[in-house]
Each structure stands twice: as C-alpha cells, then as structure tokens.
Scaffold this motif. Structure first.
Motif, PDB file in Angstrom:
ATOM      1  N   UNK A   1      44.833  43.017  44.387  1.00  0.00           N
ATOM      2  CA  UNK A   1      45.584  44.089  44.866  1.00  0.00           C
ATOM      3  C   UNK A   1      44.444  45.213  45.456  1.00  0.00           C
ATOM      4  N   UNK A   2      43.315  44.908  45.644  1.00  0.00           N
ATOM      5  CA  UNK A   2      42.296  45.913  45.681  1.00  0.00           C
ATOM      6  C   UNK A   2      42.343  46.105  47.477  1.00  0.00           C
ATOM      7  N   UNK A   3      41.069  46.918  47.739  1.00  0.00           N
ATOM      8  CA  UNK A   3      40.793  47.342  49.158  1.00  0.00           C
ATOM      9  C   UNK A   3      39.445  46.602  49.380  1.00  0.00           C
ATOM     10  N   UNK A   4      39.397  45.902  50.404  1.00  0.00           N
ATOM     11  CA  UNK A   4      37.930  45.131  51.056  1.00  0.00           C
ATOM     12  C   UNK A   4      37.841  45.842  52.487  1.00  0.00           C
ATOM     13  N   UNK A   5      36.583  45.775  52.649  1.00  0.00           N
ATOM     14  CA  UNK A   5      36.106  46.406  53.901  1.00  0.00           C
ATOM     15  C   UNK A   5      35.083  45.461  54.652  1.00  0.00           C
ATOM     16  N   UNK A   6      35.789  44.615  55.029  1.00  0.00           N
ATOM     17  CA  UNK A   6      34.583  43.461  55.864  1.00  0.00           C
ATOM     18  C   UNK A   6      34.681  43.802  57.356  1.00  0.00           C
ATOM     19  N   UNK A   7      33.662  42.945  57.894  1.00  0.00           N
ATOM     20  CA  UNK A   7      33.853  43.157  59.618  1.00  0.00           C
ATOM     21  C   UNK A   7      33.612  41.597  60.040  1.00  0.00           C
ATOM     22  N   UNK A   8      34.026  41.388  61.181  1.00  0.00           N
ATOM     23  CA  UNK A   8      33.804  40.061  61.836  1.00  0.00           C
ATOM     24  C   UNK A   8      32.562  40.224  62.357  1.00  0.00           C
ATOM     25  N   UNK A   9      31.754  39.029  62.382  1.00  0.00           N
ATOM     26  CA  UNK A   9      30.208  39.098  62.698  1.00  0.00           C
ATOM     27  C   UNK A   9      30.102  38.139  63.930  1.00  0.00           C
ATOM     28  N   UNK A  10      29.245  38.504  64.670  1.00  0.00           N
ATOM     29  CA  UNK A  10      28.825  37.439  65.715  1.00  0.00           C
ATOM     30  C   UNK A  10      28.159  36.128  65.546  1.00  0.00           C
ATOM     31  N   UNK A  11      29.049  35.382  64.668  1.00  0.00           N
ATOM     32  CA  UNK A  11      28.529  34.091  64.326  1.00  0.00           C
ATOM     33  C   UNK A  11      30.024  33.451  64.436  1.00  0.00           C
ATOM     34  N   UNK A  12      30.092  32.370  65.228  1.00  0.00           N
ATOM     35  CA  UNK A  12      31.392  31.836  65.344  1.00  0.00           C
ATOM     36  C   UNK A  12      31.620  30.106  65.185  1.00  0.00           C
ATOM     37  N   UNK A  13      32.761  29.829  64.927  1.00  0.00           N
ATOM     38  CA  UNK A  13      33.350  28.368  64.942  1.00  0.00           C
ATOM     39  C   UNK A  13      34.034  28.457  66.311  1.00  0.00           C
ATOM     40  N   UNK A  14      33.594  27.551  67.405  1.00  0.00           N
ATOM     41  CA  UNK A  14      34.242  27.109  68.423  1.00  0.00           C
ATOM     42  C   UNK A  14      34.768  25.748  68.644  1.00  0.00           C
ATOM     43  N   UNK A  15      35.877  25.548  69.120  1.00  0.00           N
ATOM     44  CA  UNK A  15      36.542  24.394  69.262  1.00  0.00           C
ATOM     45  C   UNK A  15      37.008  24.271  70.607  1.00  0.00           C
ATOM     46  N   UNK A  16      36.715  23.009  71.075  1.00  0.00           N
ATOM     47  CA  UNK A  16      37.330  22.536  72.660  1.00  0.00           C
ATOM     48  C   UNK A  16      38.208  21.430  72.495  1.00  0.00           C
ATOM     49  N   UNK A  17      39.260  21.293  72.960  1.00  0.00           N
ATOM     50  CA  UNK A  17      40.207  20.324  72.695  1.00  0.00           C
ATOM     51  C   UNK A  17      41.045  20.137  74.013  1.00  0.00           C
ATOM     52  N   UNK A  18      41.594  18.817  74.061  1.00  0.00           N
ATOM     53  CA  UNK A  18      42.562  18.477  75.172  1.00  0.00           C
ATOM     54  C   UNK A  18      43.585  17.430  74.671  1.00  0.00           C
ATOM     55  N   UNK A  19      44.647  17.267  75.120  1.00  0.00           N
ATOM     56  CA  UNK A  19      45.736  16.113  74.528  1.00  0.00           C
ATOM     57  C   UNK A  19      45.129  14.672  75.048  1.00  0.00           C
ATOM     58  N   UNK A  20      45.896  13.970  74.227  1.00  0.00           N
ATOM     59  CA  UNK A  20      45.168  12.697  74.342  1.00  0.00           C
ATOM     60  C   UNK A  20      46.551  11.586  74.507  1.00  0.00           C
ATOM     61  N   UNK A  21      47.785  12.198  74.541  1.00  0.00           N
ATOM     62  CA  UNK A  21      48.868  11.210  74.692  1.00  0.00           C
ATOM     63  C   UNK A  21      48.857  10.300  73.590  1.00  0.00           C
TER      64      UNK A  21
END
Ligand code: GLA
Length: 392
Positions: free
Chosen positions: A49-69
């Motif tokens: 139940x505390x406080x936290x102070x993060x930031x989102x960083x310029x390092x990513x997971x990227x996903x490319x996707x397309x339907x496959x029927x």
C-alpha cells in the motif's frame, strides 16, 4: 563507449515488420509498443500500500501482428521456440514457458468477456534487457494486451489493462508482483514520472521538467538465482509483520508502532517493517520535493532507500552496492544527485540521477571502476521519461 546507443522505437518497429514478413509472409495490420521502467524511489512497497515513483524508459517491447484466419495465435520472438496458442477456450500455463505471459493476458481478455480473439500471427522484438530489472515482462504483457485490444476492437481502461497484466504475471508466471511495473508501462507519459499510490491504485503524473537532468541506468549484468524465491519470501514477511502489528494497511503504521512491538515482531520482521514504513515516508517526501522541482533533495532519500534495502530488507547484492558506492564517490560535485538499486534486487540495475552535462564522464567512471572491481562489463544507458503502451 560506456553509454549504449539506443535502437530507436522507429527502427524497432521496422524490425518487427520485417520479421513478420519474413516468418509469416504478412504485412503488419497492428503494431504496438510498451516501455520498460526504472523506479526512482519507493522500492518493495507497491505490495504494501505504499507510494512508488517510477518512469517509463526509452527501451521497448514492440509487436507486429496480422490476422491469420485460424483459431490459433502463432507468436515468435528472437532466440525462442515459436508459440502456438489455441484460442478456442480457457488458457493455462504450457510450453514454451516464455509464452505464458501471453497466455495469461489472453486469459484476462477471456475472463472479461472479450472473447473469442481471432487467430493471428505476431512477432516480438525488444531492446529491453531481460533480467536487467527493467520490467521486460511487464512491457511484454502490456504490448501484447495492446495488440489483443486491437483485434477484439475494445480499448480497456488503462487501470484495468494494467491490472489484467499484473494478474497474468501472478497466475501464469508465478510471480506475486505488485502493481508498479505494469502501471509504469501503461501510464507513462513523456517527461513525467508516474507517482503511484498503491493503496488507491491512483497514478499521478509528476513533471520531470529539468532538461539538464538525466536518468542513468546501470545494468550490473548479474542476476542471482534466488531472486524470485526471495521476492515471494519478502512479500510473505511483510504480510506476517502487518498481521503481527494488527493493522489492516501499512499506511496506518507509524515508526513508534514498530518500536513498541519490537519484541513481538522479532529481528527479521522488525527490519522488514522498518524498511516499509521508512520507504513509504521517503517516497512521499521525495515526490513532494519533485513537485517543487527540488531535484537536489532527492539524493539523501535515494541513499537512505538503498541502505534500507541493503540492510533491513536484504534485497541488494555486492554488485548493486558496488555500483551505488562508485556513483556516491563521484558525488554531487561530479554531477551525481543520487543513486540506488532499482527494481526487485539481487542483481539487475541501479538508477542514478545525473546532471546532463556530466553524464558521459559519470558513465565512463562507473563503467571502468565497476568492471575493474567486479570483473563484469556493465551496460549503461541514459533515458528520459517516455509515453506508455500504445498502438503505433
Ligand atoms: C519487481 C515487482 C514490482 C515491485 C519491485 C520492487 O519489479 O514486479 O511489483 O515489487 O520488484 O519494488
């Protein structure tokens, strides 16, 4: 070259598209990105139940996707076996294990009634180091949830989405994590820290104006095996300590309560409790200083946080202590405003708040001195706060 060059989000996106084309002969119809995080202060208290102070960083997971029927999701990531996930019914942990994060996310969508998800092919690329304590698993969950949102044509409330991803981590990866990593990856905004009240689960953006400051992340390149087991143990210890104190929430516990119940708690639980109570206070105070743009005030709080994690909570390790010690030796004069371990501990990374103009010199000194004493070559990069999970 102690500071690592970053593959840009645009380049990562191109990689993801090219890999989708190569493996599945398809153009991407959806492309999603989610960042990792570093935490400036407020460690091991998101499940208290505390406080936290993060930031989102310029390092990513990227996903490319397309339907496959079809009725299956086929997903590939670098260096791992392809995951073929049936989308017919309830999801359960299976092989390959790396894909359990994805199955957990799918199960979350199923349970909320966003089902069935149509079959699709997807490729995952990332420039977030795995095991670096920078929440690569939360970024994977959030990026994947963003893709699934696209395919079921529903946009979840951001809090619901982050909590769905946290549940995936609990139920499918067996890690009883708090909400910090998923909230940081979901709610991150450019040039803002994400102050999270983990009791109300309300995030508040705290502007990180100062363009002359940098957040330097130093990956020790070690991850001790006991990390996951010890995480669970710490969480249980804080629960036992709170029960011994007879309170419903850590927000109702003051330092004098600990002193008066020291004997009932015993040495270990007393120290765990002292970490929680003092870290909640430090983080609230640090956030208050940052709201006033008083960055210099952060140093003593970060130092006290590291000591408390090392001595009372016992989640640091020699390599993290070494990296922090070197940063402290460089000190305020040398451009270091503060430094501490970040994330779960037992290896992973430290976070150092630096003056931008001295950044390169600080990184060079950290890198050389750390390697000389530990024998490991660290990975260092600088970041500013970036935007959270989204479709590109
Ligand atoms: C890990 C967990 C988070 C948090 C940190 C420690 O990153 O996933 O929920 O508990 O450790 O602050």
């Amino acid at each position: 070259m102690p500071l690592q060059a970053n593959e840009s989000l645009a380049d990562l996106s191109v990689d993801a598209r090219v890999h989708l084309k190569h493996h599945y002969q398809q153009e991407a119809s959806l492309l999603a990105a989610a960042p990792g995080r570093v935490n400036l202060i407020g460690e091991h208290i998101d499940y208290c139940d505390g406080f936290v102070l993060p930031l989102a960083i310029d390092r990513h997971v990227v996903i490319a996707a397309a339907l496959n029927n079809s009725g299956v999701a086929r997903v590939r990531t670098t260096g791992e076996e392809e995951a073929v996930i049936s989308l017919e019914g309830p999801q359960a942990p299976a092989t390959p294990p790396w894909a359990n994060y994805l199955r957990g996310v799918l199960e979350g969508f199923r349970l909320r009634g966003s089902w069935p998800v149509p079959g699709f092919n997807a490729v995952i690329v990332s420039n977030l180091p795995i095991g670096g304590g920078l929440s690569s698993s939360a970024a994977l969950e959030l990026a994947f949830a963003t893709i699934v949102e696209g395919f079921v044509d529903t946009v979840l409330d951001t809090r619901e989405k982050a909590l769905l991803c946290q549940k995936a981590e609990h139920d499918f990866a067996g890690i009883p994590c708090g909400i910090m990593d998923q909230f940081a990856s979901a709610f991150g905004q450019q040039d803002n820290l994400v102050l999270i009240d983990c009791q109300s689960q309300d995030p508040e953006l705290v502007p990180f104006h100062s363009s002359d400051l940098s957040v330097l992340v130093a990956n020790t390149m070690v991850r001790h095996k006991l990390a996951d087991g010890e995480y669970r143990t710490r969480r249980e210890e804080t629960e036992r300590a709170l029960a011994t104190l007879g309170r419903g929430s850590w927000r109702e516990v003051a330092s004098h309560d600990l002193e008066s119940q020291k004997d009932e708690l015993g040495d270990v639980l007393f120290r765990r409790a002292r970490h929680v109570v003092t870290e909640i206070k430090r983080t609230a105070e640090a956030a208050e200083e940052l709201r006033k743009d008083n960055y210099a005030a952060l140093g003593p709080h970060m130092a006290a946080s590291h000591q408390s994690l090392r001595d009372d909570f016992e989640v640091s390790c020699g390599e993290l202590d070494l990296m922090v010690r070197i940063a402290n030796e460089i000190g305020f004069e040398g451009g270091v405003l503060g430094s501490r371990m970040t994330g779960g501990g037992f290896g992973g990374s430290t976070v150092t708040l630096c003056r931008g103009e001295q950044l390169r010199e600080i990184a060079a000194r950290l890198s050389v001195a750390y390697e000389a004493e530990s024998g490991n070559t660290p990975q260092l990069f600088a970041t500013r706060p970036v935007q959270g999970a989204r479709l590109l």
